[in-house]
Design a protein around this motif. Structure first.
Motif, PDB file in Angstrom:
ATOM      1  N   ILE A 229     -16.692   0.961  -0.297  1.00  0.00           N
ATOM      2  CA  ILE A 229     -17.766   1.795  -0.850  1.00  0.00           C
ATOM      3  C   ILE A 229     -18.985   0.938  -1.158  1.00  0.00           C
ATOM      4  CG2 ILE A 229     -18.377   3.418  -2.672  1.00  0.00           C
ATOM      5  CD1 ILE A 229     -16.111   4.266  -0.696  1.00  0.00           C
ATOM      6  N   ILE A 230     -18.721  -0.264  -1.661  1.00  0.00           N
ATOM      7  CA  ILE A 230     -19.775  -1.255  -1.883  1.00  0.00           C
ATOM      8  C   ILE A 230     -19.281  -2.586  -1.351  1.00  0.00           C
ATOM      9  CG2 ILE A 230     -20.944  -0.190  -3.849  1.00  0.00           C
ATOM     10  CD1 ILE A 230     -19.195  -1.747  -5.696  1.00  0.00           C
TER      11      ILE A 230
ATOM     12  N   LEU B 149     -20.698  12.590   0.870  1.00  0.00           N
ATOM     13  CA  LEU B 149     -19.520  12.144   1.597  1.00  0.00           C
ATOM     14  C   LEU B 149     -18.428  11.690   0.632  1.00  0.00           C
ATOM     15  CD1 LEU B 149     -18.093  11.580   4.227  1.00  0.00           C
ATOM     16  CD2 LEU B 149     -19.292   9.393   4.377  1.00  0.00           C
ATOM     17  N   LEU B 150     -18.820  10.941  -0.406  1.00  0.00           N
ATOM     18  CA  LEU B 150     -17.830  10.462  -1.368  1.00  0.00           C
ATOM     19  C   LEU B 150     -17.218  11.616  -2.152  1.00  0.00           C
ATOM     20  CD1 LEU B 150     -19.571   7.223  -2.703  1.00  0.00           C
ATOM     21  CD2 LEU B 150     -17.648   7.406  -1.121  1.00  0.00           C
ATOM     22  N   ASN B 151     -18.020  12.621  -2.482  1.00  0.00           N
ATOM     23  CA  ASN B 151     -17.479  13.798  -3.164  1.00  0.00           C
ATOM     24  C   ASN B 151     -16.458  14.510  -2.289  1.00  0.00           C
ATOM     25  OD1 ASN B 151     -18.309  14.477  -5.869  1.00  0.00           O
ATOM     26  ND2 ASN B 151     -20.416  14.522  -5.115  1.00  0.00           N
ATOM     27  N   PHE B 152     -16.754  14.632  -1.007  1.00  0.00           N
ATOM     28  CA  PHE B 152     -15.820  15.290  -0.071  1.00  0.00           C
ATOM     29  C   PHE B 152     -14.491  14.543  -0.028  1.00  0.00           C
ATOM     30  CE2 PHE B 152     -13.972  15.272   4.199  1.00  0.00           C
ATOM     31  CZ  PHE B 152     -13.637  16.633   4.317  1.00  0.00           C
ATOM     32  N   ILE B 153     -14.589  13.223   0.083  1.00  0.00           N
ATOM     33  CA  ILE B 153     -13.378  12.411   0.187  1.00  0.00           C
ATOM     34  C   ILE B 153     -12.513  12.549  -1.063  1.00  0.00           C
ATOM     35  CG2 ILE B 153     -12.493  10.047   0.372  1.00  0.00           C
ATOM     36  CD1 ILE B 153     -15.068   9.380   1.937  1.00  0.00           C
ATOM     37  N   THR B 154     -13.158  12.452  -2.235  1.00  0.00           N
ATOM     38  CA  THR B 154     -12.394  12.421  -3.491  1.00  0.00           C
ATOM     39  C   THR B 154     -11.868  13.791  -3.898  1.00  0.00           C
ATOM     40  OG1 THR B 154     -14.458  12.641  -4.743  1.00  0.00           O
ATOM     41  CG2 THR B 154     -13.632  10.417  -4.370  1.00  0.00           C
TER      42      THR B 154
ATOM     43  N   ASN C 274     -22.660   2.215   0.101  1.00  0.00           N
ATOM     44  CA  ASN C 274     -22.495   2.251   1.559  1.00  0.00           C
ATOM     45  C   ASN C 274     -22.335   3.671   2.088  1.00  0.00           C
ATOM     46  OD1 ASN C 274     -22.696  -0.508   1.827  1.00  0.00           O
ATOM     47  ND2 ASN C 274     -20.495  -0.867   1.781  1.00  0.00           N
ATOM     48  N   TYR C 275     -22.127   4.641   1.170  1.00  0.00           N
ATOM     49  CA  TYR C 275     -21.949   6.036   1.559  1.00  0.00           C
ATOM     50  C   TYR C 275     -22.720   6.934   0.601  1.00  0.00           C
ATOM     51  CZ  TYR C 275     -18.122   4.065   4.260  1.00  0.00           C
ATOM     52  OH  TYR C 275     -17.388   3.302   5.139  1.00  0.00           O
ATOM     53  N   SER C 276     -23.058   8.122   1.053  1.00  0.00           N
ATOM     54  CA  SER C 276     -23.791   9.083   0.226  1.00  0.00           C
ATOM     55  C   SER C 276     -22.851   9.735  -0.780  1.00  0.00           C
ATOM     56  CB  SER C 276     -24.421  10.165   1.102  1.00  0.00           C
ATOM     57  OG  SER C 276     -23.412  10.994   1.665  1.00  0.00           O
ATOM     58  N   SER C 277     -23.438  10.337  -1.819  1.00  0.00           N
ATOM     59  CA  SER C 277     -22.642  11.046  -2.826  1.00  0.00           C
ATOM     60  C   SER C 277     -21.925  12.244  -2.204  1.00  0.00           C
ATOM     61  CB  SER C 277     -23.541  11.501  -3.981  1.00  0.00           C
ATOM     62  OG  SER C 277     -24.616  12.302  -3.503  1.00  0.00           O
TER      63      SER C 277
ATOM     64  N   PHE D  98     -27.024  10.834  -4.405  1.00  0.00           N
ATOM     65  CA  PHE D  98     -27.604   9.611  -3.864  1.00  0.00           C
ATOM     66  C   PHE D  98     -27.285   9.509  -2.377  1.00  0.00           C
ATOM     67  CE2 PHE D  98     -23.576   8.618  -5.984  1.00  0.00           C
ATOM     68  CZ  PHE D  98     -22.840   7.985  -4.984  1.00  0.00           C
ATOM     69  N   SER D  99     -28.076   8.716  -1.698  1.00  0.00           N
ATOM     70  CA  SER D  99     -27.927   8.530  -0.254  1.00  0.00           C
ATOM     71  C   SER D  99     -27.347   7.158   0.043  1.00  0.00           C
ATOM     72  CB  SER D  99     -29.290   8.670   0.437  1.00  0.00           C
ATOM     73  OG  SER D  99     -29.879   9.919   0.149  1.00  0.00           O
ATOM     74  N   GLU D 100     -26.908   6.982   1.255  1.00  0.00           N
ATOM     75  CA  GLU D 100     -26.462   5.659   1.686  1.00  0.00           C
ATOM     76  C   GLU D 100     -27.606   4.663   1.513  1.00  0.00           C
ATOM     77  OE1 GLU D 100     -25.272   3.378   5.862  1.00  0.00           O
ATOM     78  OE2 GLU D 100     -25.224   5.576   5.759  1.00  0.00           O
ATOM     79  N   GLY D 101     -27.327   3.549   0.888  1.00  0.00           N
ATOM     80  CA  GLY D 101     -28.344   2.525   0.659  1.00  0.00           C
ATOM     81  C   GLY D 101     -28.980   2.596  -0.711  1.00  0.00           C
TER      82      GLY D 101
END
Length: 376
Positions: free
Chosen positions: A357-358, A334-339, A329-332, A307-310
């Motif tokens: 995140i939301i 970016l969130l995958n990288f962080i986690t 608020n962030y793409s999948s 998913f994308s931001e938004g």
């Protein structure tokens, strides 16, 4: 008429009323429906017509095909849509407008708002909106699938006061009235719960339409949560519409929420489709609707889907509880990288510097656990 408090009504008419024999459109059942529309307009009640029937209306152009392919069905819809619009237009001495929608149109917030503006502009100029799913171009990923749910989404978008769904039975029964002689009709439903859904069955095997009582209850749940009083009535009986005009309930009425959901949250809950899913810790105990600023990447266990931001996403816990839909608020990516970079110095710094995140204004908490469909 006792229903003068109605300012705007959405009326859903199914395929079996439009083309009962799949041999083109028929006026057999449409005359009394058209009369009801005229009477509403005479009382300055705006009407939006959600009309199925394009496939059934166009089927006779293609001969006696027992099991038409998807391509043939789309061609039937293309050929039948003109015939269906012409059939409605011959009953009226005022203009109508055709609006063909897919779920892709409704789940995109910018296009959803554009649809609202178009409907309001048509009504303001006395033009009857006639809405149908765009069967010719829609795909499995983009279709609503039935016009019962489509009519509820349209009713919410149009800020309607009432939704009237035509059926082949008088209303909701505790058993299937086609097979059980002791079936009892439920005159009023104040709360749609599992017991109400248990009374519903699927579409009739030999029916022309695609919906059944199940989809009508789903539609009623969508509409009532927006503050829209919803009726299921027998569309084959002229008396149904006479009773409605007299302010009498001819079938089953679903009472509207006293405190309707906000427009944005209703769209997020009942119209948008989740593009992915965030799985968070099962022991997450923050009241997410009030303090979602505290919901950061630290609580994320898994990111599912792309998913994308938004985009709208589903928020679940590790134990499988689905409790919210929200705008990411962030793409999948970016969130995958962080986690997945736990322990990395740059990642840790980023985790603590980023915002939520939301956000609390972009989350719809589910009142009950739902199995929301995603595009994963």
């Amino acid at each position: 008429m006792k229903n003068r408090q109605w300012k705007r009504v959405v009326l859903k008419v199914g395929s079996s009323l439009i083309a009962p024999d799949r041999k083109g459109c028929s006026s057999r059942y449409l005359l009394h429906i058209a009369k009801f529309i005229l009477q509403c307009r005479d009382l300055e009640i705006q009407v939006i017509l959600v009309s199925s029937g394009s496939v059934a209306a166009g089927a006779h152009f293609f001969g006696n095909i027992e099991k038409p392919t998807v391509a043939i069905k789309k061609a039937m819809a293309a050929a039948g849509q003109n015939e269906m619009m012409a059939s409605w237009n011959r009953f009226f001495d005022f203009p109508s407008a055709q609006i063909l929608l897919t779920h892709g149109d409704l789940q995109d917030k910018e296009r959803y708002d554009s649809i609202r503006e178009t409907i309001f502009a048509l009504l303001e100029h006395g033009i009857l909106p006639v809405i149908n799913e765009n069967d010719t171009v829609t795909t499995d990923a983009l279709k609503v699938g039935d016009n019962d749910n489509l009519s509820a989404m349209v009713a919410a978008a149009a800020d309607a006061d009432a939704l009237i769904i035509c059926s082949d039975v008088d209303g909701l029964y505790d058993k299937n009235p086609h097979t059980c002689k002791d079936a009892t009709m439920i005159k009023e439903v104040c709360n749609i719960d599992e017991a109400i859904y248990a009374m519903a069955g699927g579409a009739m095997e030999d029916g022309v339409g695609t919906g059944g009582m199940q989809t009508k209850i789903e539609a009623a749940e969508k509409a009532t949560s927006h503050g829209i009083r919803t009726y299921i009535v027998n569309g084959f009986k002229e008396s149904s519409f006479e009773l409605l005009m007299n302010g009498t309930n001819p079938g089953t009425v679903f009472t509207a929420y006293d405190l309707p959901m906000q427009e944005n949250l209703h769209w997020m809950t009942h119209t948008s489709k989740a593009q992915g899913e965030l799985v968070i810790e099962s022991n997450f105990d923050h009241p997410i609707d009030e303090h979602s600023e505290q919901f950061t990447s630290d609580e994320i266990v898994e990111v599912r889907g792309n998913f994308s931001e938004g985009d709208i996403i589903l928020v679940s816990t590790e134990d499988g509880k689905h409790f919210a839909k929200a705008k990411a608020n962030y793409s999948s990516s970016l969130l995958n990288f962080i986690t997945t970079q736990e322990g990395d110095e740059d990642s840790n710094e980023f985790r603590h510097q980023t915002g939520p995140i939301i956000s609390d204004e972009n989350i719809a908490v589910l009142e009950q656990e739902e199995q929301w469909e995603t595009d994963t």
